[in-house]
Scaffold this motif. Structure first.
Motif, PDB file in Angstrom:
ATOM      1  N   PRO A  92       0.822  -1.218   0.000  1.00  0.00           N
ATOM      2  CA  PRO A  92       0.000   0.000   0.000  1.00  0.00           C
ATOM      3  C   PRO A  92       0.854   1.265   0.000  1.00  0.00           C
ATOM      4  CG  PRO A  92      -0.123  -1.128   2.126  1.00  0.00           C
ATOM      5  CD  PRO A  92       0.578  -2.059   1.190  1.00  0.00           C
ATOM      6  N   SER A  93       0.378   2.280  -0.700  1.00  0.00           N
ATOM      7  CA  SER A  93       1.122   3.538  -0.820  1.00  0.00           C
ATOM      8  C   SER A  93       0.720   4.555   0.230  1.00  0.00           C
ATOM      9  CB  SER A  93       0.923   4.130  -2.218  1.00  0.00           C
ATOM     10  OG  SER A  93      -0.459   4.283  -2.503  1.00  0.00           O
ATOM     11  N   SER A  94      -0.434   4.381   0.848  1.00  0.00           N
ATOM     12  CA  SER A  94      -0.885   5.301   1.902  1.00  0.00           C
ATOM     13  C   SER A  94      -1.987   4.631   2.704  1.00  0.00           C
ATOM     14  CB  SER A  94      -1.394   6.628   1.309  1.00  0.00           C
ATOM     15  OG  SER A  94      -2.571   6.410   0.541  1.00  0.00           O
ATOM     16  N   VAL A  95      -2.264   5.214   3.860  1.00  0.00           N
ATOM     17  CA  VAL A  95      -3.380   4.750   4.686  1.00  0.00           C
ATOM     18  C   VAL A  95      -4.064   5.962   5.302  1.00  0.00           C
ATOM     19  CG1 VAL A  95      -1.864   4.350   6.703  1.00  0.00           C
ATOM     20  CG2 VAL A  95      -4.116   3.257   6.590  1.00  0.00           C
ATOM     21  N   ILE A 120      -1.373   8.873   6.246  1.00  0.00           N
ATOM     22  CA  ILE A 120       0.027   8.461   6.323  1.00  0.00           C
ATOM     23  C   ILE A 120       0.491   7.971   4.957  1.00  0.00           C
ATOM     24  CG2 ILE A 120       1.661   6.879   7.423  1.00  0.00           C
ATOM     25  CD1 ILE A 120      -0.308   6.672   9.774  1.00  0.00           C
ATOM     26  N   GLU A 121       1.539   8.587   4.448  1.00  0.00           N
ATOM     27  CA  GLU A 121       2.155   8.117   3.214  1.00  0.00           C
ATOM     28  C   GLU A 121       3.102   6.963   3.561  1.00  0.00           C
ATOM     29  OE1 GLU A 121       1.231   9.183   0.265  1.00  0.00           O
ATOM     30  OE2 GLU A 121      -0.138  10.619   1.222  1.00  0.00           O
ATOM     31  N   LEU A 122       2.941   5.855   2.879  1.00  0.00           N
ATOM     32  CA  LEU A 122       3.685   4.648   3.202  1.00  0.00           C
ATOM     33  C   LEU A 122       4.728   4.347   2.138  1.00  0.00           C
ATOM     34  CD1 LEU A 122       0.654   2.394   4.207  1.00  0.00           C
ATOM     35  CD2 LEU A 122       2.224   3.538   5.783  1.00  0.00           C
ATOM     36  N   LEU A 123       5.966   4.128   2.562  1.00  0.00           N
ATOM     37  CA  LEU A 123       7.004   3.621   1.687  1.00  0.00           C
ATOM     38  C   LEU A 123       7.013   2.100   1.774  1.00  0.00           C
ATOM     39  CD1 LEU A 123       9.931   6.093   2.509  1.00  0.00           C
ATOM     40  CD2 LEU A 123       8.430   6.120   0.492  1.00  0.00           C
ATOM     41  N   PRO A 124       7.495   1.399   0.750  1.00  0.00           N
ATOM     42  CA  PRO A 124       7.630  -0.057   0.880  1.00  0.00           C
ATOM     43  C   PRO A 124       8.416  -0.406   2.143  1.00  0.00           C
ATOM     44  CG  PRO A 124       8.015   0.613  -1.389  1.00  0.00           C
ATOM     45  CD  PRO A 124       7.902   1.886  -0.580  1.00  0.00           C
ATOM     46  N   ASN A 152      -1.829   1.290  -4.148  1.00  0.00           N
ATOM     47  CA  ASN A 152      -0.538   0.661  -3.901  1.00  0.00           C
ATOM     48  C   ASN A 152       0.549   1.311  -4.755  1.00  0.00           C
ATOM     49  OD1 ASN A 152      -0.626  -0.766  -6.564  1.00  0.00           O
ATOM     50  ND2 ASN A 152      -2.279  -1.908  -5.555  1.00  0.00           N
ATOM     51  N   HIS A 153       1.780   0.897  -4.549  1.00  0.00           N
ATOM     52  CA  HIS A 153       2.924   1.521  -5.220  1.00  0.00           C
ATOM     53  C   HIS A 153       3.043   1.131  -6.694  1.00  0.00           C
ATOM     54  CE1 HIS A 153       5.005   3.718  -2.021  1.00  0.00           C
ATOM     55  NE2 HIS A 153       4.577   2.779  -1.198  1.00  0.00           N
ATOM     56  N   GLY A 154       2.574  -0.046  -7.023  1.00  0.00           N
ATOM     57  CA  GLY A 154       2.760  -0.514  -8.396  1.00  0.00           C
ATOM     58  C   GLY A 154       1.599  -0.240  -9.326  1.00  0.00           C
ATOM     59  N   GLY A 155       0.512   0.338  -8.798  1.00  0.00           N
ATOM     60  CA  GLY A 155      -0.665   0.537  -9.622  1.00  0.00           C
ATOM     61  C   GLY A 155      -1.290  -0.769 -10.075  1.00  0.00           C
ATOM     62  N   VAL A 156      -1.045  -1.843  -9.309  1.00  0.00           N
ATOM     63  CA  VAL A 156      -1.575  -3.160  -9.666  1.00  0.00           C
ATOM     64  C   VAL A 156      -2.981  -3.325  -9.101  1.00  0.00           C
ATOM     65  CG1 VAL A 156       0.705  -4.188  -9.837  1.00  0.00           C
ATOM     66  CG2 VAL A 156      -0.469  -4.201  -7.636  1.00  0.00           C
ATOM     67  N   GLU A 157      -3.664  -4.352  -9.572  1.00  0.00           N
ATOM     68  CA  GLU A 157      -5.067  -4.529  -9.214  1.00  0.00           C
ATOM     69  C   GLU A 157      -5.262  -4.851  -7.743  1.00  0.00           C
ATOM     70  OE1 GLU A 157      -8.897  -7.331 -10.504  1.00  0.00           O
ATOM     71  OE2 GLU A 157      -6.984  -7.450 -11.589  1.00  0.00           O
TER      72      GLU A 157
END
Length: 210
Positions: A92-95, A120-124, A152-157
């Motif tokens: 996830p890229s943020s919460v 909250i911005e989330l880094l891997p 999420n970070h990858g723009g995946v489904e």
């Protein structure tokens, strides 16, 4: 702090709030994901399972009810896995965090009209070591927490989460019913003693209506 315990199966972290969660549930989770299992002992934060993944799209919601109010001071979010187990871009890229009873009925439809307690911005975080300090006031005496993962970070489904760490303070005190019995009608002996103490047992102590 030491994360060891006499119970090897379920170690105790006195500062980790996973032990004080009454129940947890997820929205838009794939299959029968073990949402409660995301809240693990700190020593097991890198375990790849249990984990949850989003279903229809990349959004996820995790709802948490606590057995008694807690003070949440830090949040850790991680997706720990090998490259064979999951796409690294699914982290996830943020919460968006919502607290309090007014957040309980929230779903995906009402998110945009409600102000979160903190974003909250989330880094891997593959080692599950990075944490975010929580805002003090909205995370004090919390009985309900909603976590919204919008992407999420990858723009995946599918967005994937394997660990949510909630660190803070708690109280073991719980509300208990008080078993109190009251004697509404005193017995004759008690009535005589009360009259004696009040001086009403003496002749002429009270006037009489003629």
């Amino acid at each position: 702090m030491c994360s060891c315990s006499h119970d090897e199966e379920w170690p105790e972290d006195t500062w980790n709030l996973y032990q004080h969660i009454e129940r947890a549930e997820g929205l838009n989770t794939l299959g029968d994901g073990d949402v409660r299992g995301l809240f693990k002992p700190h020593a097991r934060r890198r375990d790849s399972a249990p984990a949850i993944e989003s279903d229809a799209d990349e959004e996820l919601i995790v709802k948490v009810w606590f057995a008694a109010p807690v003070n949440i001071r830090r949040i850790i979010v991680a997706s720990c896995h090998s490259e064979e187990e999951a796409d690294p871009g699914s982290h996830p890229s943020s919460v968006r965090c919502f607290t309090g009873p007014t957040a309980e009925p929230l779903g995906f439809d009402g998110m945009e009209d409600t102000q979160p307690a903190q974003v909250i911005e989330l880094l891997p975080n593959p080692e599950a070591d990075a944490f975010t300090q929580c805002a003090l006031k909205p995370f004090t005496q919390v009985s309900f927490l909603l976590l919204h993962f919008p992407g999420n970070h990858g723009g995946v489904e599918r967005t994937r989460v394997s660990y949510i760490g909630l660190q803070g303070e708690h109280s073991h005190a719980k509300r208990q019913a008080v078993d109190a019995k009251y004697e509404l009608v005193p017995n004759a002996e008690d009535s005589k003693e009360a009259q004696r103490l009040l001086g009403l047992d003496k002749t002429g102590a009270m006037g009489r209506m003629q």
